[in-house]
Design an enzyme around this catalytic site. Structure first.
Site, PDB file in Angstrom:
ATOM      1  N   ARG A 112      38.237  25.812  10.223  1.00  0.00           N
ATOM      2  CA  ARG A 112      37.774  25.358  11.540  1.00  0.00           C
ATOM      3  C   ARG A 112      36.536  24.467  11.406  1.00  0.00           C
ATOM      4  O   ARG A 112      36.417  23.436  12.079  1.00  0.00           O
ATOM      5  CB  ARG A 112      37.459  26.567  12.415  1.00  0.00           C
ATOM      6  N   HIS A 155      36.345  20.628  12.745  1.00  0.00           N
ATOM      7  CA  HIS A 155      35.356  20.227  13.746  1.00  0.00           C
ATOM      8  C   HIS A 155      34.394  19.186  13.201  1.00  0.00           C
ATOM      9  O   HIS A 155      33.853  18.380  13.967  1.00  0.00           O
ATOM     10  CB  HIS A 155      34.587  21.453  14.244  1.00  0.00           C
ATOM     11  N   ASN A 208      31.619  24.273  19.402  1.00  0.00           N
ATOM     12  CA  ASN A 208      31.088  24.685  18.103  1.00  0.00           C
ATOM     13  C   ASN A 208      30.278  25.975  18.137  1.00  0.00           C
ATOM     14  O   ASN A 208      29.764  26.402  17.100  1.00  0.00           O
ATOM     15  CB  ASN A 208      30.218  23.563  17.515  1.00  0.00           C
ATOM     16  N   HIS A 240      46.307  28.064  12.550  1.00  0.00           N
ATOM     17  CA  HIS A 240      46.095  29.195  13.457  1.00  0.00           C
ATOM     18  C   HIS A 240      46.735  30.476  12.931  1.00  0.00           C
ATOM     19  O   HIS A 240      46.508  31.546  13.488  1.00  0.00           O
ATOM     20  CB  HIS A 240      46.642  28.864  14.849  1.00  0.00           C
TER      21      HIS A 240
END
Length: 321
Positions: free
Chosen positions: A59, A63, A91, A189
């Protein structure tokens, strides 16, 4: 780390024009020959303590790369006079920064001002994915760290969990990703969790109807309502592993085909004609999913990178030099 032959061949075949134009394999072979080993060893230690580091670093990498490119701008701490990407809403729950600090400290001790923070994030994510059961793959290095970190950029660019399939494909497509890459990246995921704020409307009041989302399995919706009745609740994004979502595999795709997607976008890709065929392929073939995920990760790691004399090599990943 043993690198699978198929990964090397496919990466060279499919992402050579994208990644190797500015980056190179074994970039630190002379300047810091033990760099990748140091990263791998520290990631292994952290994984032994907390296997969820795979999801955390994946992640973080996502990001960081999709906001101004893979330049470690997400790692910058805010100051009393200047906010940073860490202050952006998407975030708030990003974690894993302490591991990046630990790796940076070890690298600075052996090779001062040599290995960039952006390369550390890329390498650490690669190693964590492999340890979690994902593919082994090589990544080119040579990224440099950026000079800008603003919360507005992250708030504006990072997609919400209720993005449409068309919007999702456009988002990834703007960075050189095709539909196979896009769906594969969402497959991360399989090792993730989501806070209730990202999906509670699907189980309580979908689109203002006062009812759950009809596309969600009703048993799952009921279970998630109970989960979200507790403040701070969260759920595994892969409902085949609802307690310990740390195994990297293709079970996630089978779950969303059974209407057990947690995030709206996860459920949508299983039914939208633009993506449902790819979901079926990945659900039916774990090796295909892992192979494409590796390709997509290398593509993502090459998004808008700084190389050569651009940017800097931070000595502290949390602050500009």
């Amino acid at each position: 780390m043993k690198i699978a032959t198929f990964s090397v061949l496919l990466l060279l075949l499919f992402i050579f024009p994208v990644a190797l134009a500015q980056l190179k394999f074994k970039f630190y072979s002379e300047s810091c020959p033990n760099a990748e080993t140091i990263v791998e060893n520290l990631v292994r230690q952290q994984f032994a303590r907390d296997p969820s580091i795979t999801a955390a670093l994946t992640r973080m990498h996502f990001h960081d790369c999709f906001v101004q490119g893979c330049d470690a701008s997400l790692l910058i701490d805010p100051t009393t006079s200047q906010l940073s990407e860490k202050n952006a809403g998407p975030n708030f729950s990003v974690r894993g920064f302490e591991l990046i600090d630990e790796i940076k400290t070890a690298l600075e001790a052996q090779c001062p001002s040599t290995v960039s923070c952006s390369d550390i994030v890329t390498l650490a994510t690669r190693d964590a994915v492999f340890l979690g059961g994902g593919p082994s793959y090589v990544v080119p290095t040579g990224r440099r760290d950026g000079f800008v970190s603003n919360p507005e950029d992250a708030n504006e660019i990072l997609p919400p969990p209720f993005i449409s399939v068309e919007g999702m494909l456009s988002f990834f497509g703007n960075k050189g990703m095709n539909v196979f890459d896009s769906v594969a990246l969402l497959g991360a995921h399989t090792v993730g969790i989501a806070s209730c704020g990202n999906f509670v409307d699907r189980v309580t009041n979908f689109q203002g109807t006062g009812l759950p989302d009809p596309s969600m399995d009703p048993t799952l919706a009921g279970r998630l309502r109970n989960t979200c009745a507790v403040p701070g609740g969260f759920a595994a994004l892969d409902q085949s592993m609802p307690v310990t979502p740390v195994s990297f595999d293709n079970l996630f795709f089978g779950q969303i085909r059974e209407r057990k997607g947690i995030l709206l976008i996860d459920q949508l890709i299983a039914s939208d004609p633009a993506t449902s065929g790819v979901v079926l392929q990945y659900a039916s073939n774990n090796e295909l999913f892992k192979r494409q995920f590796a390709i997509a990760m290398v593509k993502m790691g090459a998004v808008d990178v700084l190389t050569g004399s651009a940017g800097e090599i931070r000595t502290n990943c949390r602050a500009f030099n």
